[in-house]
Enzyme design. Structure first.
Site, PDB file in Angstrom:
ATOM      1  N   CYS A  34       0.836  -1.201   0.000  1.00  0.00           N
ATOM      2  CA  CYS A  34       0.000   0.000   0.000  1.00  0.00           C
ATOM      3  C   CYS A  34       0.869   1.248   0.000  1.00  0.00           C
ATOM      4  CB  CYS A  34      -0.914   0.000   1.229  1.00  0.00           C
ATOM      5  SG  CYS A  34      -1.882  -1.509   1.435  1.00  0.00           S
TER       6      CYS A  34
ATOM      7  N   PRO B 162      -5.017   8.849  -2.614  1.00  0.00           N
ATOM      8  CA  PRO B 162      -5.893   9.626  -3.504  1.00  0.00           C
ATOM      9  C   PRO B 162      -5.215  10.856  -4.092  1.00  0.00           C
ATOM     10  CG  PRO B 162      -7.134   8.893  -1.590  1.00  0.00           C
ATOM     11  CD  PRO B 162      -5.707   8.500  -1.348  1.00  0.00           C
TER      12      PRO B 162
ATOM     13  N   ARG C 101      10.216  -3.192 -11.354  1.00  0.00           N
ATOM     14  CA  ARG C 101       9.872  -2.682 -12.689  1.00  0.00           C
ATOM     15  C   ARG C 101      10.187  -3.657 -13.820  1.00  0.00           C
ATOM     16  NH1 ARG C 101      11.231   3.596 -11.263  1.00  0.00           N
ATOM     17  NH2 ARG C 101       9.084   4.160 -10.730  1.00  0.00           N
TER      18      ARG C 101
ATOM     19  N   GLU D 228       2.790   1.117 -11.001  1.00  0.00           N
ATOM     20  CA  GLU D 228       4.215   1.088 -10.641  1.00  0.00           C
ATOM     21  C   GLU D 228       5.032   2.086 -11.460  1.00  0.00           C
ATOM     22  OE1 GLU D 228       6.161  -2.466  -9.406  1.00  0.00           O
ATOM     23  OE2 GLU D 228       4.326  -3.613  -9.663  1.00  0.00           O
TER      24      GLU D 228
END
Length: 408
Positions: free
Chosen positions: A128, A132, A267, A388
């Site tokens: 997490c 927002p 990545r 990501e």
């Protein structure tokens, strides 16, 4: 240090074929159903656990493959099967990487097994970070963690969003601000153990693609975790914050934060996911083009179609090579002096969007229907240029790395 190679060894080929078989026999037949249901495919995850794919041991073996090709190979094959279901199977891995990148040996040994559970009682985990008002702009993060020295506890308050497995996870890894004056350098990562009071699921998102993967908000309301749940420990955090404060006074070099360390490690794996989806769409288009006849001949006999397929395959292979290079560099301790990790994710994700769109075009009206999987693959591919680190952020990272300038 393992030499860079473009050829899998015998053991890797066996693992690849095993994963391909699972993707073809278990994931693909279930893909359309779970995409429509927009629910976590627990039965498929259970099957993956039974055969050993959804397990700490399997991912550890791939993660520590000295060639660096274990993880990208696994991601490509699973996402070739279906991106939504595959993300449900591998989504726990991002939280696990967060612990591996920032945690102590004791924390790694304690928490990562609890993220997976076992084949009789599978669990998932969530990482997490996004909020927002703070996605790519991690410096704007508002979730706060305050240390209660008297109880040796951290008190966490805030709202996280776009969390894969958020709210349904057994273990949540939460990135929070511990020193607001340091911006992104004042962040730390925390384990929130199962059943911790104050953590709840907020909105569950209904998505354009990867719909078999659960994505939701995570609300943290006075969540208290033991001091031992701070990844890396307080002594290490205090030392890092002290260095950051000193460098801030001197206007010194950047200090990587906990979230960025996790993303940098993952990545190339995201790039491999994109390669898998692109390859799947290409194969459907190639098969269709060789069997579909118009004007008395297969449509691949037309240059307009054949040249598209040639470009699609070329771009897929180029994307895979960038992913493999970055993965080899990461495992062998080679610094990303030209942001090679971001390069691999950028090119592979853009390739997936382009190739899946071309696949729909080759199938024509059929490609636009749910009778064929390419429309789902196209919807799924859209996420790779977003999560990501968006494509724009990848380009920013690459440009900053190449120039040494604080480009905005």
């Amino acid at each position: 240090m393992a030499e860079f190679t473009m050829e899998l060894n015998e053991e890797q080929r066996e693992v690849r074929d095993w994963l391909h078989g699972f993707a073809a026999d278990v994931i693909r037949p279930a893909a359309a159903e779970w995409d429509e249901r927009e629910e976590t495919p627990w039965p498929v995850i259970q099957e993956a656990a039974k055969v050993g794919i959804y397990s700490l041991d399997f991912y550890a073996q791939q993660y520590f493959d000295p060639t660096g090709l274990g993880i990208p190979m696994a991601m490509e094959e699973l996402f070739w099967g279906d991106a939504g279901i595959a993300l449900s199977i591998v989504g726990t891995g991002l939280a696990a990487v967060g612990v591996l990148a920032n945690g102590t040996e004791e924390q790694i040994g304690t928490w990562i097994p609890q993220m997976y559970g076992d084949q009789n009682d599978v669990k998932v985990a969530a990482f997490c970070s996004s909020e927002p008002d703070a996605g790519s702009d991690v410096a704007s993060m508002r979730t706060r963690a305050v240390y209660d020295e008297a109880k040796d506890e951290w008190v966490i308050n805030g709202t996280k969003t776009w969390a894969t497995n958020g709210g349904i996870a057994n273990v949540h890894v939460v990135v929070a601000v511990v020193d607001p004056e340091l911006g992104s350098k004042g962040h730390a990562s925390f384990i929130v153990p199962p059943g911790t009071p104050g953590l709840s699921q907020g909105q569950k998102f209904k998505k354009h693609g990867i719909r078999a993967s659960h994505t939701a908000e995570v609300i943290l309301d006075n969540v208290r975790v033991p001091g031992s749940c701070l990844l890396g420990g307080k002594e290490k955090l205090d030392e890092r914050l002290a260095r950051a404060r000193e460098k801030a006074k001197k206007g010194g070099e950047r200090v990587k934060n906990a979230a960025m360390a996790t993303f940098e490690a993952s990545r190339p794996a995201v790039g491999a996911m994109a390669v898998g989806t692109a390859r799947a769409a290409y194969e459907v288009a190639l098969d269709y083009a060789t069997t579909r006849e118009q004007f008395g001949r297969p449509i691949i006999d037309n240059q307009g179609v054949a040249f598209q397929l040639a470009d699609m395959r070329t771009q897929i292979d180029a994307a895979r090579l960038l992913v493999w290079r970055a993965s080899w560099m990461a495992v062998n301790g080679k610094p990303f002096t030209a942001a090679e990790g971001s390069m691999s994710k950028l090119f592979a994700s853009e390739t997936a969007k382009k190739v899946t769109a071309q696949a729909i075009q080759i199938l024509g009206g059929n490609g636009y229907t749910r009778e064929y999987p390419v429309e789902r693959m196209h919807r799924d591919a859209a996420i790779y240029t977003i999560f990501e680190g968006t494509s724009e952020i990848q380009r920013l990272v690459i440009a900053r790395t190449l120039s040494g300038m604080p480009i905005r």
